[in-house]
Design a protein around this motif. Sequence first.
Motif, PDB file in Angstrom:
ATOM      1  N   ARG A 199       0.969  -1.231   0.269  1.00 21.96           N
ATOM      2  CA  ARG A 199       0.285  -0.091   0.546  1.00 21.96           C
ATOM      3  C   ARG A 199       0.870   0.953  -0.649  1.00 21.96           C
ATOM      4  O   ARG A 199       0.208   2.173  -0.546  1.00 21.96           O
ATOM      5  CB  ARG A 199      -1.016  -0.576   1.212  1.00 21.96           C
ATOM      6  CG  ARG A 199      -2.028   1.129   1.185  1.00 21.96           C
ATOM      7  CD  ARG A 199      -2.596   0.900   3.087  1.00 21.96           C
ATOM      8  NE  ARG A 199      -3.736  -0.314   2.627  1.00 21.96           N
ATOM      9  CZ  ARG A 199      -4.291  -0.926   3.490  1.00 21.96           C
ATOM     10  NH1 ARG A 199      -4.082   0.043   4.890  1.00 21.96           N
ATOM     11  NH2 ARG A 199      -4.788  -1.826   3.469  1.00 21.96           N
ATOM     12  N   TYR A 200       2.001   1.021   0.385  1.00 22.95           N
ATOM     13  CA  TYR A 200       2.878   2.212   0.861  1.00 22.95           C
ATOM     14  C   TYR A 200       4.455   1.602   0.017  1.00 22.95           C
ATOM     15  O   TYR A 200       5.487   1.701   0.946  1.00 22.95           O
ATOM     16  CB  TYR A 200       2.917   2.305   2.207  1.00 22.95           C
ATOM     17  CG  TYR A 200       1.727   2.801   3.194  1.00 22.95           C
ATOM     18  CD1 TYR A 200       0.898   4.337   2.535  1.00 22.95           C
ATOM     19  CD2 TYR A 200       1.153   2.160   3.796  1.00 22.95           C
ATOM     20  CE1 TYR A 200      -0.394   4.611   3.174  1.00 22.95           C
ATOM     21  CE2 TYR A 200       0.041   2.656   4.342  1.00 22.95           C
ATOM     22  CZ  TYR A 200      -0.814   3.860   4.341  1.00 22.95           C
ATOM     23  OH  TYR A 200      -2.145   3.616   4.613  1.00 22.95           O
ATOM     24  N   ARG A 203       1.731   1.268  12.163  1.00 18.19           N
ATOM     25  CA  ARG A 203       0.630   2.198  12.015  1.00 18.19           C
ATOM     26  C   ARG A 203       0.192   2.508  13.441  1.00 18.19           C
ATOM     27  O   ARG A 203      -0.258   1.617  14.532  1.00 18.19           O
ATOM     28  CB  ARG A 203      -1.100   1.223  11.549  1.00 18.19           C
ATOM     29  CG  ARG A 203      -2.062   2.327  11.724  1.00 18.19           C
ATOM     30  CD  ARG A 203      -3.541   1.354  10.514  1.00 18.19           C
ATOM     31  NE  ARG A 203      -4.435   2.097  10.338  1.00 18.19           N
ATOM     32  CZ  ARG A 203      -5.765   1.885  11.126  1.00 18.19           C
ATOM     33  NH1 ARG A 203      -4.752   0.955  11.754  1.00 18.19           N
ATOM     34  NH2 ARG A 203      -6.391   2.305  11.476  1.00 18.19           N
ATOM     35  N   GLY A 260      -4.992   6.586  14.284  1.00 19.12           N
ATOM     36  CA  GLY A 260      -5.544   6.744  13.369  1.00 19.12           C
ATOM     37  C   GLY A 260      -4.361   7.552  12.375  1.00 19.12           C
ATOM     38  O   GLY A 260      -3.743   8.538  11.416  1.00 19.12           O
ATOM     39  N   LYS A 280      -1.389  12.025   9.828  1.00 16.58           N
ATOM     40  CA  LYS A 280      -2.512  11.220   9.423  1.00 16.58           C
ATOM     41  C   LYS A 280      -2.538  10.474   8.344  1.00 16.58           C
ATOM     42  O   LYS A 280      -2.820  10.979   7.014  1.00 16.58           O
ATOM     43  CB  LYS A 280      -3.968  12.326  10.225  1.00 16.58           C
ATOM     44  CG  LYS A 280      -3.584  13.248  11.184  1.00 16.58           C
ATOM     45  CD  LYS A 280      -4.882  14.082  11.206  1.00 16.58           C
ATOM     46  CE  LYS A 280      -4.534  14.885  13.184  1.00 16.58           C
ATOM     47  NZ  LYS A 280      -6.338  15.468  12.794  1.00 16.58           N
ATOM     48  N   GLU A 281      -3.219   9.364   8.940  1.00 15.70           N
ATOM     49  CA  GLU A 281      -3.336   8.354   7.557  1.00 15.70           C
ATOM     50  C   GLU A 281      -4.032   9.047   6.573  1.00 15.70           C
ATOM     51  O   GLU A 281      -2.882   8.355   5.366  1.00 15.70           O
ATOM     52  CB  GLU A 281      -4.002   7.500   8.271  1.00 15.70           C
ATOM     53  CG  GLU A 281      -3.807   5.533   7.257  1.00 15.70           C
ATOM     54  CD  GLU A 281      -4.476   4.435   7.988  1.00 15.70           C
ATOM     55  OE1 GLU A 281      -4.058   3.429   7.321  1.00 15.70           O
ATOM     56  OE2 GLU A 281      -5.351   4.452   8.929  1.00 15.70           O
ATOM     57  N   GLN A 282      -5.362   9.056   6.353  1.00 11.59           N
ATOM     58  CA  GLN A 282      -5.643  10.468   5.745  1.00 11.59           C
ATOM     59  C   GLN A 282      -4.877  11.501   4.810  1.00 11.59           C
ATOM     60  O   GLN A 282      -5.605  11.932   4.081  1.00 11.59           O
ATOM     61  CB  GLN A 282      -7.828  10.712   6.361  1.00 11.59           C
ATOM     62  CG  GLN A 282      -7.010  11.786   6.773  1.00 11.59           C
ATOM     63  CD  GLN A 282      -6.924  11.780   8.018  1.00 11.59           C
ATOM     64  OE1 GLN A 282      -7.025  10.512   8.623  1.00 11.59           O
ATOM     65  NE2 GLN A 282      -8.028  12.290   9.216  1.00 11.59           N
ATOM     66  N   ASP A 283      -3.732  11.629   5.382  1.00  7.76           N
ATOM     67  CA  ASP A 283      -3.699  13.207   4.698  1.00  7.76           C
ATOM     68  C   ASP A 283      -1.995  12.230   4.138  1.00  7.76           C
ATOM     69  O   ASP A 283      -0.883  12.863   3.235  1.00  7.76           O
ATOM     70  CB  ASP A 283      -2.856  13.800   5.571  1.00  7.76           C
ATOM     71  CG  ASP A 283      -4.268  14.651   5.837  1.00  7.76           C
ATOM     72  OD1 ASP A 283      -5.213  14.757   5.218  1.00  7.76           O
ATOM     73  OD2 ASP A 283      -3.751  15.364   7.769  1.00  7.76           O
ATOM     74  N   VAL A 284      -1.523  11.378   3.770  1.00  2.80           N
ATOM     75  CA  VAL A 284      -0.572  10.300   3.284  1.00  2.80           C
ATOM     76  C   VAL A 284      -0.173  10.731   2.150  1.00  2.80           C
ATOM     77  O   VAL A 284       0.975  11.375   2.139  1.00  2.80           O
ATOM     78  CB  VAL A 284      -0.613   9.024   3.491  1.00  2.80           C
ATOM     79  CG1 VAL A 284       0.838   8.750   2.979  1.00  2.80           C
ATOM     80  CG2 VAL A 284      -0.257   8.324   5.288  1.00  2.80           C
ATOM     81  N   TYR A 285      -1.284  10.211   0.829  1.00  2.00           N
ATOM     82  CA  TYR A 285      -0.896  11.005  -0.388  1.00  2.00           C
ATOM     83  C   TYR A 285      -0.596  12.653  -0.447  1.00  2.00           C
ATOM     84  O   TYR A 285       0.048  12.631  -1.600  1.00  2.00           O
ATOM     85  CB  TYR A 285      -1.087  10.247  -0.896  1.00  2.00           C
ATOM     86  CG  TYR A 285      -1.654   9.064  -0.985  1.00  2.00           C
ATOM     87  CD1 TYR A 285       0.035   8.166  -1.653  1.00  2.00           C
ATOM     88  CD2 TYR A 285      -2.165   7.555  -0.021  1.00  2.00           C
ATOM     89  CE1 TYR A 285      -0.262   6.778  -1.223  1.00  2.00           C
ATOM     90  CE2 TYR A 285      -2.208   6.305   0.048  1.00  2.00           C
ATOM     91  CZ  TYR A 285      -0.938   5.788  -0.590  1.00  2.00           C
ATOM     92  OH  TYR A 285      -0.564   4.690  -0.526  1.00  2.00           O
ATOM     93  N   ARG A 286      -1.612  13.694   0.423  1.00  2.00           N
ATOM     94  CA  ARG A 286      -1.609  14.518   0.268  1.00  2.00           C
ATOM     95  C   ARG A 286       0.470  15.408   0.682  1.00  2.00           C
ATOM     96  O   ARG A 286       0.692  15.965   0.324  1.00  2.00           O
ATOM     97  CB  ARG A 286      -1.794  15.752   1.183  1.00  2.00           C
ATOM     98  CG  ARG A 286      -3.724  15.554   0.327  1.00  2.00           C
ATOM     99  CD  ARG A 286      -4.515  16.399   0.859  1.00  2.00           C
ATOM    100  NE  ARG A 286      -4.863  16.565   2.220  1.00  2.00           N
ATOM    101  CZ  ARG A 286      -4.438  17.957   3.442  1.00  2.00           C
ATOM    102  NH1 ARG A 286      -4.028  19.128   2.617  1.00  2.00           N
ATOM    103  NH2 ARG A 286      -4.623  17.991   4.447  1.00  2.00           N
TER     104      ARG A 286
END
Length: 431
Positions: free
Chosen positions: A131-132, A140, A145, A207-213
Amino acid sequence: MRVAIIGAGVVGSYLAKRLSKEGYEVAVVDVDPSKVEQIAYSYDVLGTTCNALEVNCLKQIKDFDLFIVVTENDEKNVSIAVLLRSLFQKKHIIVRVNNKAFSSPPVKELLGYETVNVLSEVVTTVVMAVRYPFALSVSRLENEGLLIFKYEIKVEDFLAGKRLEELQEARRSVEFTVVAVEREGEILIPNGKTTLYPGDKIYVAVKEQDVYRLLETLQISYTPTRLVFVLGYSRYTDEILLKLSETKEVTVKFISPDLSVCEEIAGKFPNVMVLHGEPTDVELLKEEEIEKADLTVAVSDDEESNVLSAILAKKFKCKRACALIFHPEYETIIESIGVDIPIVPRKLIASKVYRSLSKRAVLEFLELAENLDVIEIRVSAERSFKVKEAKQFLKGECNLIIAIKRGNTVLLATGETVIEPGDTVICVKRR
């Protein structure tokens, strides 16, 4: 707290060492007197040689507070947990298991224990690698989160040559914290003046939801995982193939020298390309274009074969390679010879068990590197203070604050972030 560890193998020994050093009163129980004697001689623990399936054995440790059952046998572990619950009304029991059925919610609720699933921990490591793909490793923090990923800075990277204080604009765009820097084998706790150089391996919390940003903001380029080689068969292989085959974007090739295993895998996973041969067969790897692989996962029961397979994959230009190893002391060595991701089941088990010791003022979430942990501390100060003032309030318990947990909210920390009484601080701590 008094902790009884049942099972004196590698996991039990690791836990006994760590917990005794932290001041816990520890007992280790095993049927093998040589294992018990070795642990009792090496660490400040009580050694008891007996069979934990016998009531008289458990009576010797019945006054302990927490029981960690980590023998090599699932059925034995579960049986011991049942005896502790039924005969001595013990409530705090952690059980090591491999079989998913034993860690299913209905079973855990019925039997009243907490489980650490070896299979799940190994598979999660592989899934994170898929995934990464930009990260050397990913940890994690489940309840918060947050991800902490390890990334090696390249010459052409935006980060190369930057001081951390120069990243303020990037941090305003996406919240993140560089929590540690690994340089030439040394771990540095950074500050604003720390300069990042090519070859540095940095640990970044986001934060997990911000990884790709964050990747976009820091101009970190990466190639999505599209082709994965799985080499060799073990008890982990089926679950790894199951998870990988569920990802439509990923092509999976499986190689095993055992023809019956190949036939079985081909029947179970029609989307997986199955190849009969040795994982260390140079001609086979070349023929199957290992150089195009984004990830190679060597997970046979043969540690030597896994390491050699991973090294060969890297030699033939596979982007990243994982190797399943069974001796934690080999981890640093195989990283130094080019294996990107060592998978050490016993270390994963021990770390997970250690994180489950949650009835403490200080809760270790994970081991970032040797002698460097991420811990959680409940703030006991009577007034608010800023992160930059934390040293005088936390009294050396914390080297660098990553985040503040306030109720259900997690705030990534800057020097100006306010910490309030009752908050929980997530931070890096040198051991």
